[in-house]
Enzyme design. Structure first.
Site, PDB file in Angstrom:
ATOM      1  N   HIS A   1       0.855  -1.181   0.000  1.00 13.36           N
ATOM      2  CA  HIS A   1       0.000   0.000   0.000  1.00 13.36           C
ATOM      3  C   HIS A   1       0.895   1.237   0.000  1.00 13.36           C
ATOM      4  O   HIS A   1       2.040   1.193   0.473  1.00 13.36           O
ATOM      5  CB  HIS A   1      -0.888   0.016   1.234  1.00 13.36           C
ATOM      6  CG  HIS A   1      -1.949  -1.033   1.235  1.00 13.36           C
ATOM      7  ND1 HIS A   1      -3.036  -0.975   2.077  1.00 13.36           N
ATOM      8  CD2 HIS A   1      -2.106  -2.164   0.513  1.00 13.36           C
ATOM      9  CE1 HIS A   1      -3.815  -2.012   1.881  1.00 13.36           C
ATOM     10  NE2 HIS A   1      -3.262  -2.762   0.930  1.00 13.36           N
TER      11      HIS A   1
ATOM     12  N   GLU B   1       0.954   3.845   1.854  1.00 15.21           N
ATOM     13  CA  GLU B   1       1.454   4.238   3.169  1.00 15.21           C
ATOM     14  C   GLU B   1       2.620   3.361   3.622  1.00 15.21           C
ATOM     15  O   GLU B   1       3.602   3.866   4.171  1.00 15.21           O
ATOM     16  CB  GLU B   1       0.336   4.140   4.219  1.00 15.21           C
ATOM     17  CG  GLU B   1      -0.888   4.969   3.913  1.00 15.21           C
ATOM     18  CD  GLU B   1      -1.993   4.210   3.197  1.00 15.21           C
ATOM     19  OE1 GLU B   1      -3.170   4.457   3.522  1.00 15.21           O
ATOM     20  OE2 GLU B   1      -1.691   3.375   2.319  1.00 15.21           O
TER      21      GLU B   1
ATOM     22  N   CYS C   1      -2.227  -0.279   7.530  1.00 19.14           N
ATOM     23  CA  CYS C   1      -1.462   0.961   7.386  1.00 19.14           C
ATOM     24  C   CYS C   1      -1.499   1.797   8.657  1.00 19.14           C
ATOM     25  O   CYS C   1      -0.505   2.424   9.030  1.00 19.14           O
ATOM     26  CB  CYS C   1      -1.969   1.741   6.184  1.00 19.14           C
ATOM     27  SG  CYS C   1      -1.634   0.878   4.629  1.00 19.14           S
TER      28      CYS C   1
ATOM     29  N   CYS D   1      -6.078   1.898   5.961  1.00 13.52           N
ATOM     30  CA  CYS D   1      -6.680   0.658   6.442  1.00 13.52           C
ATOM     31  C   CYS D   1      -6.049   0.276   7.787  1.00 13.52           C
ATOM     32  O   CYS D   1      -5.129   0.944   8.277  1.00 13.52           O
ATOM     33  CB  CYS D   1      -6.490  -0.453   5.420  1.00 13.52           C
ATOM     34  SG  CYS D   1      -4.777  -1.008   5.251  1.00 13.52           S
TER      35      CYS D   1
END
Length: 177
Positions: free
Chosen positions: A68, A70, A101, A98
Site C-alpha cells: 500500500h 502508506e 497501514c 486501512c
C-alpha cells in the site's frame, strides 16, 4: 526527526498547508492510476515540512498485498531517516488508511495523518474503525480528514468507473460515493 534530504520542497510545520502535501499525494495517486493500481498516493513530511518519501499503491506490480502507498512511504522514510521511528512526521494520503497501514503508522510513531476521503469498507481512522481513538494504544496520532476530499474522491471514482467499462454519464452509480 532531524533535517533530512528530501525533494527540496519544504514547508514550515507551523504554517503547513495540508493541501500542498495532499497535492503531492494526488500526483502519486495519478501515477498509480496510470499503472493500473488502485490510485492511492501518499507522502511523508518531517516536522519541518520537508517531504522525504512518496509512493503510490503497488501490490499488483510487486505481487505484494502489503504494498500500500502508506507502507511503501514508511519504508522509504525509515531508510532516509536511518530510523524506523518517524516522530514529528505527517503522513498525507489520498484515502483513509486501512488497519494494516494505521498499525504501521503507530509503530513508526507518525504524529499526524492527513487524508482526503473516508474509506467506508476498509478505513481505520474514523469510518469503519477508529484506531487513533483507542485509549489502549500507547501512541496518539492526530487525524485530519477531508483534505482535498473532492479531488481524492474523483480519482478513485474515475479509476473504478474505468475498470467497470462504464461512464457516469450513462447513469452508473459509482462506488465511493
Amino acid at each position: 526527526m532531524t533535517a533530512l534530504p528530501g525533494n527540496g520542497k519544504s514547508l514550515s510545520m507551523a504554517s503547513l498547508d495540508f493541501s500542498l502535501l495532499m497535492r503531492e499525494a494526488l500526483d502519486e495517486a495519478f501515477r498509480g492510476f496510470a499503472e493500473g493500481e488502485v490510485p492511492v498516493g501518499a507522502v511523508l513530511a518531517t516536522a519541518e515540512g520537508e517531504i522525504v518519501a512518496r509512493s503510490h499503491n503497488r501490490p499488483i506490480a510487486l505481487n505484494d498485498p502489503t504494498a500500500h502507498a502508506e507502507i511503501l512511504v514508511l519504508r522509504k522514510a525509515g531508510e532516509v531517516c536511518g530510523n524506523y521511528r518517524l516522530e514529528g512526521s505527517t503522513l498525507a494520503v489520498t484515502v483513509e488508511p486501512c488497519v494494516m497501514c494505521m498499525g504501521a503508522a503507530f509503530h513508526a510513531r507518525v504524529s499526524r495523518i492527513v487524508f482526503g476521503v473516508f474509506d467506508p469498507k476498509w478505513g481505520a481512522a474514523g469510518s469503519l474503525y477508529n484506531l487513533p481513538a483507542d485509549d489502549l494504544l500507547n501512541h496518539r496520532i492526530e487525524i485530519v480528514p477531508g483534505v482535498l476530499a473532492a479531488e481524492c474522491l474523483k480519482v478513485i471514482q474515475d479509476f473504478f468507473a474505468s475498470r467497470r467499462g462504464k461512464s457516469r454519464e450513462y447513469g452508473e452509480v459509482p462506488k465511493w460515493s
